[in-house]
Design a protein around this motif. Structure first.
Motif, PDB file in Angstrom:
ATOM      1  N   THR A 224     -11.029 -20.126  37.046  1.00 21.18           N
ATOM      2  CA  THR A 224     -12.442 -20.435  36.880  1.00 21.18           C
ATOM      3  C   THR A 224     -13.021 -19.809  35.622  1.00 21.18           C
ATOM      4  OG1 THR A 224     -12.646 -20.481  39.273  1.00 21.18           O
ATOM      5  CG2 THR A 224     -14.684 -20.339  38.014  1.00 21.18           C
ATOM      6  N   TYR A 225     -12.741 -18.526  35.394  1.00 21.48           N
ATOM      7  CA  TYR A 225     -13.349 -17.824  34.260  1.00 21.48           C
ATOM      8  C   TYR A 225     -12.968 -18.405  32.899  1.00 21.48           C
ATOM      9  CZ  TYR A 225     -14.944 -14.411  37.685  1.00 21.48           C
ATOM     10  OH  TYR A 225     -15.544 -13.799  38.748  1.00 21.48           O
ATOM     11  N   PRO A 226     -11.725 -18.786  32.681  1.00 25.96           N
ATOM     12  CA  PRO A 226     -11.411 -19.411  31.384  1.00 25.96           C
ATOM     13  C   PRO A 226     -12.194 -20.713  31.167  1.00 25.96           C
ATOM     14  CG  PRO A 226      -9.391 -18.715  32.446  1.00 25.96           C
ATOM     15  CD  PRO A 226     -10.493 -18.517  33.442  1.00 25.96           C
ATOM     16  N   LEU A 227     -12.424 -21.460  32.220  1.00 29.54           N
ATOM     17  CA  LEU A 227     -13.182 -22.711  32.094  1.00 29.54           C
ATOM     18  C   LEU A 227     -14.663 -22.447  31.809  1.00 29.54           C
ATOM     19  CD1 LEU A 227     -11.550 -24.833  34.933  1.00 29.54           C
ATOM     20  CD2 LEU A 227     -11.160 -24.992  32.463  1.00 29.54           C
ATOM     21  N   ILE A 228     -15.181 -21.353  32.321  1.00 33.56           N
ATOM     22  CA  ILE A 228     -16.582 -20.990  32.054  1.00 33.56           C
ATOM     23  C   ILE A 228     -16.763 -20.630  30.582  1.00 33.56           C
ATOM     24  CG2 ILE A 228     -18.360 -19.242  32.527  1.00 33.56           C
ATOM     25  CD1 ILE A 228     -17.305 -19.177  35.422  1.00 33.56           C
ATOM     26  N   VAL A 229     -15.754 -20.048  29.988  1.00 34.27           N
ATOM     27  CA  VAL A 229     -15.815 -19.591  28.595  1.00 34.27           C
ATOM     28  C   VAL A 229     -15.806 -20.762  27.603  1.00 34.27           C
ATOM     29  CG1 VAL A 229     -14.453 -18.371  26.857  1.00 34.27           C
ATOM     30  CG2 VAL A 229     -14.853 -17.324  29.064  1.00 34.27           C
ATOM     31  N   VAL A 230     -15.123 -21.842  27.948  1.00 33.48           N
ATOM     32  CA  VAL A 230     -14.925 -22.967  27.024  1.00 33.48           C
ATOM     33  C   VAL A 230     -16.229 -23.501  26.429  1.00 33.48           C
ATOM     34  CG1 VAL A 230     -14.088 -25.356  26.871  1.00 33.48           C
ATOM     35  CG2 VAL A 230     -12.682 -23.600  27.933  1.00 33.48           C
ATOM     36  N   PRO A 231     -17.279 -23.787  27.215  1.00 33.47           N
ATOM     37  CA  PRO A 231     -18.515 -24.293  26.594  1.00 33.47           C
ATOM     38  C   PRO A 231     -19.137 -23.318  25.592  1.00 33.47           C
ATOM     39  CG  PRO A 231     -18.595 -24.576  28.979  1.00 33.47           C
ATOM     40  CD  PRO A 231     -17.374 -23.780  28.679  1.00 33.47           C
ATOM     41  N   PHE A 232     -19.061 -22.025  25.873  1.00 37.04           N
ATOM     42  CA  PHE A 232     -19.603 -21.029  24.948  1.00 37.04           C
ATOM     43  C   PHE A 232     -18.858 -21.053  23.620  1.00 37.04           C
ATOM     44  CE2 PHE A 232     -20.903 -19.358  29.058  1.00 37.04           C
ATOM     45  CZ  PHE A 232     -22.224 -19.026  28.822  1.00 37.04           C
ATOM     46  N   VAL A 233     -17.542 -21.164  23.695  1.00 37.03           N
ATOM     47  CA  VAL A 233     -16.726 -21.194  22.476  1.00 37.03           C
ATOM     48  C   VAL A 233     -17.003 -22.477  21.683  1.00 37.03           C
ATOM     49  CG1 VAL A 233     -14.355 -21.274  21.601  1.00 37.03           C
ATOM     50  CG2 VAL A 233     -14.957 -19.690  23.448  1.00 37.03           C
ATOM     51  N   ILE A 234     -17.124 -23.607  22.376  1.00 37.97           N
ATOM     52  CA  ILE A 234     -17.390 -24.875  21.699  1.00 37.97           C
ATOM     53  C   ILE A 234     -18.755 -24.847  21.008  1.00 37.97           C
ATOM     54  CG2 ILE A 234     -17.853 -27.333  22.094  1.00 37.97           C
ATOM     55  CD1 ILE A 234     -15.614 -27.235  24.229  1.00 37.97           C
ATOM     56  N   VAL A 235     -19.779 -24.375  21.705  1.00 40.80           N
ATOM     57  CA  VAL A 235     -21.126 -24.297  21.111  1.00 40.80           C
ATOM     58  C   VAL A 235     -21.112 -23.347  19.921  1.00 40.80           C
ATOM     59  CG1 VAL A 235     -23.491 -23.483  21.521  1.00 40.80           C
ATOM     60  CG2 VAL A 235     -22.376 -24.983  23.183  1.00 40.80           C
ATOM     61  N   THR A 236     -20.457 -22.204  20.066  1.00 40.08           N
ATOM     62  CA  THR A 236     -20.390 -21.241  18.968  1.00 40.08           C
ATOM     63  C   THR A 236     -19.716 -21.854  17.750  1.00 40.08           C
ATOM     64  OG1 THR A 236     -20.358 -19.366  20.474  1.00 40.08           O
ATOM     65  CG2 THR A 236     -19.504 -18.986  18.263  1.00 40.08           C
ATOM     66  N   ALA A 237     -18.603 -22.521  17.959  1.00 34.58           N
ATOM     67  CA  ALA A 237     -17.887 -23.147  16.834  1.00 34.58           C
ATOM     68  C   ALA A 237     -18.739 -24.225  16.179  1.00 34.58           C
ATOM     69  CB  ALA A 237     -16.565 -23.732  17.316  1.00 34.58           C
ATOM     70  N   ALA A 238     -19.391 -25.048  16.979  1.00 36.08           N
ATOM     71  CA  ALA A 238     -20.206 -26.135  16.430  1.00 36.08           C
ATOM     72  C   ALA A 238     -21.393 -25.602  15.637  1.00 36.08           C
ATOM     73  CB  ALA A 238     -20.692 -27.052  17.551  1.00 36.08           C
ATOM     74  N   VAL A 239     -22.096 -24.628  16.183  1.00 38.42           N
ATOM     75  CA  VAL A 239     -23.279 -24.080  15.503  1.00 38.42           C
ATOM     76  C   VAL A 239     -22.853 -23.322  14.238  1.00 38.42           C
ATOM     77  CG1 VAL A 239     -25.214 -22.463  15.720  1.00 38.42           C
ATOM     78  CG2 VAL A 239     -24.667 -24.010  17.604  1.00 38.42           C
ATOM     79  N   THR A 240     -21.760 -22.586  14.322  1.00 34.71           N
ATOM     80  CA  THR A 240     -21.272 -21.858  13.148  1.00 34.71           C
ATOM     81  C   THR A 240     -20.862 -22.827  12.049  1.00 34.71           C
ATOM     82  OG1 THR A 240     -20.559 -20.017  14.529  1.00 34.71           O
ATOM     83  CG2 THR A 240     -19.597 -20.161  12.332  1.00 34.71           C
TER      84      THR A 240
ATOM     85  N   ALA B 109     -14.358 -13.181  25.057  1.00 34.41           N
ATOM     86  CA  ALA B 109     -14.951 -14.368  24.435  1.00 34.41           C
ATOM     87  C   ALA B 109     -16.445 -14.181  24.186  1.00 34.41           C
ATOM     88  CB  ALA B 109     -14.725 -15.602  25.304  1.00 34.41           C
ATOM     89  N   TYR B 110     -17.115 -13.499  25.078  1.00 34.52           N
ATOM     90  CA  TYR B 110     -18.569 -13.354  24.947  1.00 34.52           C
ATOM     91  C   TYR B 110     -18.974 -12.520  23.732  1.00 34.52           C
ATOM     92  CZ  TYR B 110     -18.261 -15.474  29.488  1.00 34.52           C
ATOM     93  OH  TYR B 110     -17.960 -16.330  30.518  1.00 34.52           O
ATOM     94  N   PRO B 111     -18.365 -11.359  23.485  1.00 39.32           N
ATOM     95  CA  PRO B 111     -18.733 -10.631  22.261  1.00 39.32           C
ATOM     96  C   PRO B 111     -18.340 -11.395  20.997  1.00 39.32           C
ATOM     97  CG  PRO B 111     -17.020  -9.434  23.455  1.00 39.32           C
ATOM     98  CD  PRO B 111     -17.475 -10.552  24.333  1.00 39.32           C
ATOM     99  N   LEU B 112     -17.226 -12.115  21.039  1.00 38.09           N
ATOM    100  CA  LEU B 112     -16.842 -12.923  19.873  1.00 38.09           C
ATOM    101  C   LEU B 112     -17.873 -14.015  19.613  1.00 38.09           C
ATOM    102  CD1 LEU B 112     -12.995 -13.354  20.325  1.00 38.09           C
ATOM    103  CD2 LEU B 112     -14.177 -12.122  18.521  1.00 38.09           C
ATOM    104  N   CYS B 113     -18.282 -14.687  20.669  1.00 41.20           N
ATOM    105  CA  CYS B 113     -19.297 -15.742  20.517  1.00 41.20           C
ATOM    106  C   CYS B 113     -20.610 -15.157  20.005  1.00 41.20           C
ATOM    107  CB  CYS B 113     -19.515 -16.474  21.840  1.00 41.20           C
ATOM    108  SG  CYS B 113     -18.150 -17.561  22.292  1.00 41.20           S
ATOM    109  N   ALA B 114     -21.017 -14.027  20.538  1.00 47.47           N
ATOM    110  CA  ALA B 114     -22.269 -13.412  20.092  1.00 47.47           C
ATOM    111  C   ALA B 114     -22.217 -13.043  18.619  1.00 47.47           C
ATOM    112  CB  ALA B 114     -22.577 -12.176  20.933  1.00 47.47           C
ATOM    113  N   ALA B 115     -21.085 -12.524  18.169  1.00 44.38           N
ATOM    114  CA  ALA B 115     -20.951 -12.090  16.775  1.00 44.38           C
ATOM    115  C   ALA B 115     -21.087 -13.248  15.795  1.00 44.38           C
ATOM    116  CB  ALA B 115     -19.606 -11.392  16.572  1.00 44.38           C
ATOM    117  N   PHE B 116     -20.695 -14.438  16.197  1.00 49.11           N
ATOM    118  CA  PHE B 116     -20.772 -15.592  15.301  1.00 49.11           C
ATOM    119  C   PHE B 116     -21.981 -16.479  15.587  1.00 49.11           C
ATOM    120  CE2 PHE B 116     -16.448 -14.207  14.804  1.00 49.11           C
ATOM    121  CZ  PHE B 116     -16.235 -14.383  13.448  1.00 49.11           C
ATOM    122  N   LEU B 117     -22.359 -16.617  16.858  1.00 48.91           N
ATOM    123  CA  LEU B 117     -23.437 -17.532  17.218  1.00 48.91           C
ATOM    124  C   LEU B 117     -24.816 -17.019  16.791  1.00 48.91           C
ATOM    125  CD1 LEU B 117     -24.268 -20.157  18.617  1.00 48.91           C
ATOM    126  CD2 LEU B 117     -24.362 -18.882  20.766  1.00 48.91           C
ATOM    127  N   VAL B 118     -25.092 -15.755  17.004  1.00 42.92           N
ATOM    128  CA  VAL B 118     -26.429 -15.223  16.679  1.00 42.92           C
ATOM    129  C   VAL B 118     -26.742 -15.352  15.183  1.00 42.92           C
ATOM    130  CG1 VAL B 118     -27.880 -13.157  16.693  1.00 42.92           C
ATOM    131  CG2 VAL B 118     -26.549 -13.758  18.720  1.00 42.92           C
TER     132      VAL B 118
END
Length: 105
Positions: free
Chosen positions: A2-18, A79-88
């Motif tokens: 379950t947890y890896p699947l929860i992370v996927v949308p965050f990573v996709i949004v982060t990559a797209a916005v970056t 994944a969450y700290p990585l996403c925060a470092a690039f998304l913000v």
């Protein structure tokens, strides 16, 4: 898993916005700064997640994890700290007004 699947949308949004900031000024500098920040945040996550799991503040059911761990911390937690470092910074860049050509002169 379950947890890896929860992370996927965050990573996709982060990559797209970056990637949407690719043509904005100072992209390389922003990526270098985000990379450094990501290293710091991952280091802090590594230390404090392991401490909190070791003293039983929380736990994860194994059936919901990928099985990969750094110490006691599941890899999904990083994944969450990585996403925060690039998304913000990317969001800040996209939401900041672009300088007009006359301001640049």
């Amino acid at each position: 898993m379950t947890y890896p699947l929860i992370v996927v949308p965050f990573v996709i949004v982060t990559a797209a916005v970056t990637l949407a900031t690719l043509r904005r000024p100072r992209f390389r500098e922003r990526m270098a700064s985000s990379g450094l920040l990501a290293l710091v945040l991952v280091g802090l996550t590594l230390v404090f997640d392991n401490l909190m799991i070791a003293v039983d503040l929380f736990s994860y059911p194994d059936e919901h994890l990928s099985g990969l761990r750094l110490g006691l911390a599941p890899i999904e937690d990083f994944a969450y700290p990585l996403c925060a470092a690039f998304l913000v910074p990317a969001l800040f860049t996209l939401l900041s007004p672009r300088p007009s050509p006359k301001d640049a002169a």
